[in-house]
Each structure stands twice: as C-alpha cells, then as structure tokens.
Scaffold this motif. Structure first.
Motif, PDB file in Angstrom:
ATOM      1  N   PRO A 146       0.959  -1.105   0.143  1.00  0.00           N
ATOM      2  CA  PRO A 146       0.039  -0.078   0.063  1.00  0.00           C
ATOM      3  C   PRO A 146       0.800   1.238   0.100  1.00  0.00           C
ATOM      4  O   PRO A 146       1.584   1.516   0.711  1.00  0.00           O
ATOM      5  CB  PRO A 146      -0.841  -0.236   1.312  1.00  0.00           C
ATOM      6  N   SER A 147       0.645   2.235  -1.000  1.00  0.00           N
ATOM      7  CA  SER A 147       1.524   3.350  -1.078  1.00  0.00           C
ATOM      8  C   SER A 147       1.247   4.421   0.094  1.00  0.00           C
ATOM      9  O   SER A 147       0.234   4.367   0.633  1.00  0.00           O
ATOM     10  CB  SER A 147       1.156   3.931  -2.552  1.00  0.00           C
ATOM     11  N   GLY A 148       2.261   4.995   0.626  1.00  0.00           N
ATOM     12  CA  GLY A 148       2.337   6.011   1.749  1.00  0.00           C
ATOM     13  C   GLY A 148       3.622   5.959   2.552  1.00  0.00           C
ATOM     14  O   GLY A 148       4.361   4.928   2.444  1.00  0.00           O
ATOM     15  N   ILE A 149       3.657   6.845   2.987  1.00  0.00           N
ATOM     16  CA  ILE A 149       4.959   6.967   3.797  1.00  0.00           C
ATOM     17  C   ILE A 149       4.680   6.067   5.138  1.00  0.00           C
ATOM     18  O   ILE A 149       5.525   5.201   5.511  1.00  0.00           O
ATOM     19  CB  ILE A 149       5.294   8.473   4.460  1.00  0.00           C
ATOM     20  N   GLN A 150       3.569   6.196   5.736  1.00  0.00           N
ATOM     21  CA  GLN A 150       3.409   5.315   7.066  1.00  0.00           C
ATOM     22  C   GLN A 150       3.452   3.871   6.607  1.00  0.00           C
ATOM     23  O   GLN A 150       3.998   2.997   7.307  1.00  0.00           O
ATOM     24  CB  GLN A 150       1.971   5.703   7.479  1.00  0.00           C
ATOM     25  N   SER A 151       2.951   3.288   5.545  1.00  0.00           N
ATOM     26  CA  SER A 151       2.936   2.038   5.437  1.00  0.00           C
ATOM     27  C   SER A 151       4.223   1.489   4.873  1.00  0.00           C
ATOM     28  O   SER A 151       4.497   0.255   5.168  1.00  0.00           O
ATOM     29  CB  SER A 151       1.583   1.676   4.236  1.00  0.00           C
ATOM     30  N   GLU A 152       5.088   2.418   4.099  1.00  0.00           N
ATOM     31  CA  GLU A 152       5.940   2.028   3.603  1.00  0.00           C
ATOM     32  C   GLU A 152       7.243   1.895   4.748  1.00  0.00           C
ATOM     33  O   GLU A 152       8.149   0.804   5.014  1.00  0.00           O
ATOM     34  CB  GLU A 152       6.672   2.880   2.597  1.00  0.00           C
ATOM     35  N   GLN A 153       7.209   2.752   5.819  1.00  0.00           N
ATOM     36  CA  GLN A 153       7.966   2.924   6.689  1.00  0.00           C
ATOM     37  C   GLN A 153       7.553   1.848   7.798  1.00  0.00           C
ATOM     38  O   GLN A 153       8.491   0.899   8.229  1.00  0.00           O
ATOM     39  CB  GLN A 153       7.746   4.167   7.704  1.00  0.00           C
ATOM     40  N   THR A 154       6.325   1.229   8.030  1.00  0.00           N
ATOM     41  CA  THR A 154       6.062   0.163   8.791  1.00  0.00           C
ATOM     42  C   THR A 154       6.689  -1.146   8.162  1.00  0.00           C
ATOM     43  O   THR A 154       7.028  -1.891   8.910  1.00  0.00           O
ATOM     44  CB  THR A 154       4.771   0.099   8.800  1.00  0.00           C
ATOM     45  N   ALA A 155       6.422  -1.197   6.897  1.00  0.00           N
ATOM     46  CA  ALA A 155       7.097  -2.459   6.179  1.00  0.00           C
ATOM     47  C   ALA A 155       8.493  -2.408   6.418  1.00  0.00           C
ATOM     48  O   ALA A 155       9.137  -3.670   6.792  1.00  0.00           O
ATOM     49  CB  ALA A 155       6.987  -2.498   4.621  1.00  0.00           C
ATOM     50  N   VAL A 156       9.378  -1.532   6.394  1.00  0.00           N
ATOM     51  CA  VAL A 156      10.855  -1.517   6.583  1.00  0.00           C
ATOM     52  C   VAL A 156      11.029  -1.713   7.976  1.00  0.00           C
ATOM     53  O   VAL A 156      12.049  -2.746   8.405  1.00  0.00           O
ATOM     54  CB  VAL A 156      11.394  -0.184   5.732  1.00  0.00           C
ATOM     55  N   GLU A 157      10.313  -0.967   8.850  1.00  0.00           N
ATOM     56  CA  GLU A 157      10.710  -1.243  10.299  1.00  0.00           C
ATOM     57  C   GLU A 157      10.250  -2.532  10.744  1.00  0.00           C
ATOM     58  O   GLU A 157      11.097  -3.436  11.453  1.00  0.00           O
ATOM     59  CB  GLU A 157       9.819  -0.205  11.137  1.00  0.00           C
ATOM     60  N   SER A 158       9.153  -3.467  10.020  1.00  0.00           N
ATOM     61  CA  SER A 158       8.911  -4.742  10.494  1.00  0.00           C
ATOM     62  C   SER A 158      10.266  -5.568   9.960  1.00  0.00           C
ATOM     63  O   SER A 158      10.558  -6.405  10.982  1.00  0.00           O
ATOM     64  CB  SER A 158       7.693  -5.184   9.865  1.00  0.00           C
ATOM     65  N   ILE A 159      10.791  -5.402   9.078  1.00  0.00           N
ATOM     66  CA  ILE A 159      12.032  -5.989   8.571  1.00  0.00           C
ATOM     67  C   ILE A 159      13.303  -5.909   9.434  1.00  0.00           C
ATOM     68  O   ILE A 159      13.829  -7.010   9.916  1.00  0.00           O
ATOM     69  CB  ILE A 159      12.294  -5.776   7.027  1.00  0.00           C
ATOM     70  N   THR A 160      13.436  -4.495   9.799  1.00  0.00           N
ATOM     71  CA  THR A 160      14.623  -4.255  10.660  1.00  0.00           C
ATOM     72  C   THR A 160      14.618  -4.603  12.006  1.00  0.00           C
ATOM     73  O   THR A 160      15.464  -5.066  12.507  1.00  0.00           O
ATOM     74  CB  THR A 160      15.178  -2.759  10.535  1.00  0.00           C
ATOM     75  N   ARG A 161      13.204  -4.658  12.592  1.00  0.00           N
ATOM     76  CA  ARG A 161      13.211  -4.935  14.017  1.00  0.00           C
ATOM     77  C   ARG A 161      13.151  -6.488  14.129  1.00  0.00           C
ATOM     78  O   ARG A 161      13.553  -7.133  15.147  1.00  0.00           O
ATOM     79  CB  ARG A 161      11.756  -4.481  14.525  1.00  0.00           C
ATOM     80  N   THR A 162      12.606  -7.314  13.158  1.00  0.00           N
ATOM     81  CA  THR A 162      12.746  -8.624  13.050  1.00  0.00           C
ATOM     82  C   THR A 162      14.033  -9.176  12.920  1.00  0.00           C
ATOM     83  O   THR A 162      14.682  -9.967  13.684  1.00  0.00           O
ATOM     84  CB  THR A 162      11.759  -9.218  11.835  1.00  0.00           C
ATOM     85  N   LEU A 163      15.021  -8.642  12.048  1.00  0.00           N
ATOM     86  CA  LEU A 163      16.395  -8.941  11.939  1.00  0.00           C
ATOM     87  C   LEU A 163      17.007  -8.438  13.312  1.00  0.00           C
ATOM     88  O   LEU A 163      17.886  -9.273  13.791  1.00  0.00           O
ATOM     89  CB  LEU A 163      16.846  -8.076  10.747  1.00  0.00           C
ATOM     90  N   ASP A 164      17.002  -7.382  13.935  1.00  0.00           N
ATOM     91  CA  ASP A 164      17.299  -6.952  15.035  1.00  0.00           C
ATOM     92  C   ASP A 164      17.373  -7.974  16.048  1.00  0.00           C
ATOM     93  O   ASP A 164      18.292  -8.209  16.999  1.00  0.00           O
ATOM     94  CB  ASP A 164      16.799  -5.645  15.523  1.00  0.00           C
ATOM     95  N   ALA A 165      16.032  -8.432  16.322  1.00  0.00           N
ATOM     96  CA  ALA A 165      15.594  -9.301  17.262  1.00  0.00           C
ATOM     97  C   ALA A 165      16.173 -10.901  17.245  1.00  0.00           C
ATOM     98  O   ALA A 165      16.435 -11.537  18.194  1.00  0.00           O
ATOM     99  CB  ALA A 165      14.196  -9.411  17.333  1.00  0.00           C
ATOM    100  N   ASN A 166      16.526 -11.038  15.821  1.00  0.00           N
ATOM    101  CA  ASN A 166      16.932 -12.518  15.638  1.00  0.00           C
ATOM    102  C   ASN A 166      18.289 -12.638  14.886  1.00  0.00           C
ATOM    103  O   ASN A 166      18.735 -13.925  15.089  1.00  0.00           O
ATOM    104  CB  ASN A 166      15.885 -13.487  14.651  1.00  0.00           C
ATOM    105  N   VAL A 167      18.927 -11.954  14.328  1.00  0.00           N
ATOM    106  CA  VAL A 167      20.105 -11.823  13.884  1.00  0.00           C
ATOM    107  C   VAL A 167      21.024 -10.647  14.177  1.00  0.00           C
ATOM    108  O   VAL A 167      21.092  -9.756  13.423  1.00  0.00           O
ATOM    109  CB  VAL A 167      19.970 -11.735  12.204  1.00  0.00           C
ATOM    110  N   PRO A 168      21.630 -11.009  15.372  1.00  0.00           N
ATOM    111  CA  PRO A 168      22.436  -9.764  15.908  1.00  0.00           C
ATOM    112  C   PRO A 168      23.850  -9.273  14.844  1.00  0.00           C
ATOM    113  O   PRO A 168      24.082  -8.373  15.191  1.00  0.00           O
ATOM    114  CB  PRO A 168      23.123 -10.324  17.250  1.00  0.00           C
ATOM    115  N   GLN A 169      24.089 -10.325  14.027  1.00  0.00           N
ATOM    116  CA  GLN A 169      25.151  -9.885  13.411  1.00  0.00           C
ATOM    117  C   GLN A 169      24.839  -8.761  12.342  1.00  0.00           C
ATOM    118  O   GLN A 169      25.739  -7.955  11.751  1.00  0.00           O
ATOM    119  CB  GLN A 169      25.614 -11.237  12.529  1.00  0.00           C
ATOM    120  N   VAL A 170      23.567  -8.683  12.054  1.00  0.00           N
ATOM    121  CA  VAL A 170      23.020  -7.684  11.123  1.00  0.00           C
ATOM    122  C   VAL A 170      23.025  -6.268  11.664  1.00  0.00           C
ATOM    123  O   VAL A 170      22.248  -6.112  12.630  1.00  0.00           O
ATOM    124  CB  VAL A 170      21.893  -8.046  10.448  1.00  0.00           C
TER     125      VAL A 170
END
Lengths: 228, 206
Positions: free
Chosen positions: A143-167
């Motif tokens: 879905p196009s938009g600043i909020q939805s695009e930021q939410t998508a990227v944050e869901s990726i970065t936070r998931t990586l942060d929580a599970n792959v500390p090397q990244v």
C-alpha cells in the motif's frame, strides 16, 4: 519426355519419400529432446533465482520474534513469538525469519509486507551490512504511503534486530537493483539502522508461542524444498 | 516563499482507495487550498505541479533549491492510518559531509536543514493535532525520498486516507489542513534564519 526419363524421375521421388519417412521420426525425436532441455534450463534458472530457504530440519526450535502490524494499520508494530528451527548461519537465519515474515501473521490485516513479494537473496557483508534482495512485488504491491512503507521496513529491521544480531544495518534491493524509493515515498538509496531498532517484546495473545497457518505452510514448503 | 509539492501525478497515481480515490488528484485539491491560506498570510507560493503531470524527485527539489530562504512542503494522502488524522514527517539526521567549494552535495541537500525542518514540522504538527483528533503532537521521522534532495526546511504532510468510504470525508479536512499549515509556517517564519555553509577560504556563505 521419354518413358525412360519418367521411370527415372518416379524412382528418384520414391527414394526421397522413403528417405524422408526414415529421417522424420529421428528429427522429431531430436526436437523433443531439445525442447525438454530448454524446459529444464528454464526451471533451473527459476530455481537459481529463487533458492529455497534452507532449514535445519530436526534441529531444536528457537523462539523467534517477528514484528507484524496491527489490525488498526496505524503504523504500530507488535512482536509475536514463533517457534522456528533457526539455522546457526546468520545469512540463512535472516532468510528464514524474513520468509516467515513474508508468509504473514494469522490476521491478514496485520500484514506488513505484500503476500506476493519474495525474498530473492540475503547476504551479510563483513561490516555487518545485510543486503536483502526482494522481488519487484515488494514495491508494486505494498500500500503506497509514507506510513505503510515505513511500517514495512521497520517490520524487517526489527525482526532482523531481534533474531540476527550480526546484521547492523540493512540495504534493500529490488530484483538486484538499487531503487530510489520503495513505492514512491521511502528512500531506498540509504541503509537502515538495524542494531537497536527493536521494540520491547510483547507476548502472543495466549501467552505462549504460536505458529500460524501461513507460517506452517511456509515451513512445509521450505522443508520440501530442502528434501529435494 | 513556500514551495508546495502535490506528490505523484501523471501515470503515478500514488495511493488508490477502493472507492476510486486517487492520491494524485486529492493532493492537487489540498495544494490549491493550502496555497490560498498561505497567500492570505502574506507568503509567495509556487507549486511543483499545477496539473496532472509528474515531475521527477529531482525536478521538484530543483524548484525549491533555486530559491533562497524558501520552505518546502510535500503533500500526500496515505493508504493506511486512522481516517481523519494527519502526520508530518521530517528527515532523520544525515551524517555531515565536507562542503567542497562551499557546495552541498545534491543527494544530501537536506543535511544542513534537518534541525530547521524538525522545528517547522513540530509547529505544523501541533496545529494539525489541534484540528484532527488522533494525530501525533510532534513531527515523525522518516527517510522520505523527496525531502533528502531539498536544500530548505522541508516537511512531508500525510493525510489518512484514500481508504475512506466517501471522498467527502477527505474534502472536509481540506480547510483545517490548509489553516494548520499556514499557521505553522507563519510561526516558523518568525525565527527562520537561513543557515550558512562553510566555504573553502574559511569564511561562510549564506
């Protein structure tokens, strides 16, 4: 034309027909063989393009923390604990958690990434930069938009942060290329901070680990691909 | 001067709602009303587009970067978010870059203006919060592509959302959005000093 020439001509034509009758089945066999080879090559190319996420089958399950959205779709993320047989290899581990994130939560309204998007590759550079290469659907179906695009990227970065500390940080590519923006808003020419981007974990509604149906399906697919 | 940027346009429709609402159309309407309110406050206003065309990110930035002492506001309508709310976004801190020959690198043009953008964003967001319940009270931070190449105090205003059942719900927000932006910019103007960039000779360049 004398009758003798007619006989010669008829003989040559007859010989050509017999030769063709003998040669055509062999030619057809060769054409079929080439077609099969081309089909295999295309399938091979597809497999190379989208490698199956390797799974350490039979290994101990690990509590993975995945960040999906909420039904309100207001940009907030919620951590969900999911049991996954995570690999010890950081790049494979990142692929596993991101493929699970793409598979989606129980509630499709809480999805942060488009269902038709695929993770094509994930690499980790020596300086801790993770390179995630997604299919074009990540940009075209979100879905196009600043909020939805930021939410998508944050869901990726936070998931990586929580599970792959090397990244430590994340660079997002679309089909192997750097693009200006995700869907017209969020800047993808930069890297995103991963380390320290995590939210405080919130337990799953039941208070226990859960595995959703889409995730279960994703496991089965991954296991089947590994067996192959 | 204020440079208003109705986002998207042309073949880029932006966010699309189920009721056929298109972000590229709605932002043009918003821009027209915001322009009126700003002109009423005494500002000179130019737009990056007045019709259904789609200038590139850099073309839009070029419009404002050619002005001195301008502020930049890009207008968006989201696909998501609580209907009837509005958010202001500003760029996160950009690592400092050496200004060779006194020039700012184009791809980091926003770097010297991040603090001013935050101030402008907070002022406009505070005005929006007064008018639209459920909106944040301070500006949010997001790496918005359009803002990065803008050499001026720059904010993105995003309204929720194209998913409303009736376009009239969005149209009703227009006067409040326009008034909030005009008041926020007016308040910002009182303390706005154009930053100086260090030049190679050790002096400063306005």
């Amino acid at each position: 034309m004398t009758p003798r020439w007619v006989i010669w001509l008829a003989g040559i034509l007859l010989a050509a027909v017999i030769a063709a009758a003998l040669y055509f089945p062999s030619l057809r066999h060769q054409v079929d063989k080439v077609a099969q080879l081309t089909e295999k090559t295309a399938e091979q190319a597809r497999r190379e393009l989208i490698p199956p996420a390797p799974v350490r089958t039979g290994g101990p399950m690990v509590n993975a923390k995945l960040y999906w959205g909420t039904r309100a779709q207001d940009g907030t993320l919620r951590a969900v604990i999911v049991d996954l047989p995570l690999s010890d290899d950081p790049a494979l581990r990142a692929k596993q958690v991101l493929n699970t994130l793409l598979a989606g939560p129980v509630d499709p309204e809480a999805r942060t990434l488009p269902p038709d998007a695929a993770l094509l590759a994930f690499y980790i550079l020596p300086d801790g930069t993770g390179i995630a290469d997604f299919s074009e659907a990540l940009g075209t179906s979100i879905p196009s938009g600043i909020q939805s695009e930021q939410t998508a990227v944050e869901s990726i970065t936070r998931t990586l942060d929580a599970n792959v500390p090397q990244v430590q940080r994340l660079k997002i590519l679309i089909h192997g290329q750097e693009v200006d923006s995700l869907a017209g808003h969020l800047d993808l020419t930069q890297t995103f901070q991963v380390n320290g981007s995590g939210l405080a974990a919130q337990p799953a509604p039941s208070g226990t680990s859960i595995i959703t149906r889409p995730i279960q399906k994703a496991y089965e697919k991954m296991k089947a691909a590994t067996k192959r | 001067m204020v440079v208003l940027d109705p986002a998207h346009g042309g073949t880029d429709l932006g966010a699309r709602g189920t009721e056929g609402i298109r972000e590229s159309d709605v932002v043009l309407l918003f821009a027209a009303q915001v322009k009126k309110s700003l002109e009423f406050q005494g500002f000179q206003v130019i737009q990056t587009r007045d019709a259904n065309d789609n200038p590139s990110f850099d073309d839009r930035s070029a419009r404002v970067n050619a002005q001195r002492g301008a502020v930049f506001i890009t207008l968006h309508v989201a696909s998501t978010g609580l209907a009837g709310t509005a958010r202001v976004y500003v760029m996160p801190e950009i690592p400092p870059t050496e200004h060779r020959n006194g020039l700012i690198p184009w791809d980091k043009a926003q770097a010297p203006f991040v603090g001013l953008s935050k101030k402008l964003g907070d002022l406009v967001q505070a005005e929006l919060a007064k008018r639209f319940k459920g909106s944040p009270t301070t500006a949010l931070v997001a790496p918005v592509r359009q803002l990065r190449t803008t050499a001026a105090p720059a904010i993105a205003v995003e309204i929720s959302s194209v998913s409303v059942a009736d376009r009239a719900e969005l149209d009703r927000m227009v006067p409040g959005i326009a008034d909030a932006i005009a008041r926020g910019v007016s308040e910002f103007k009182l303390s706005y000093v154009v930053p100086t960039i260090a030049s190679p000779g050790g002096g400063t360049q306005p």
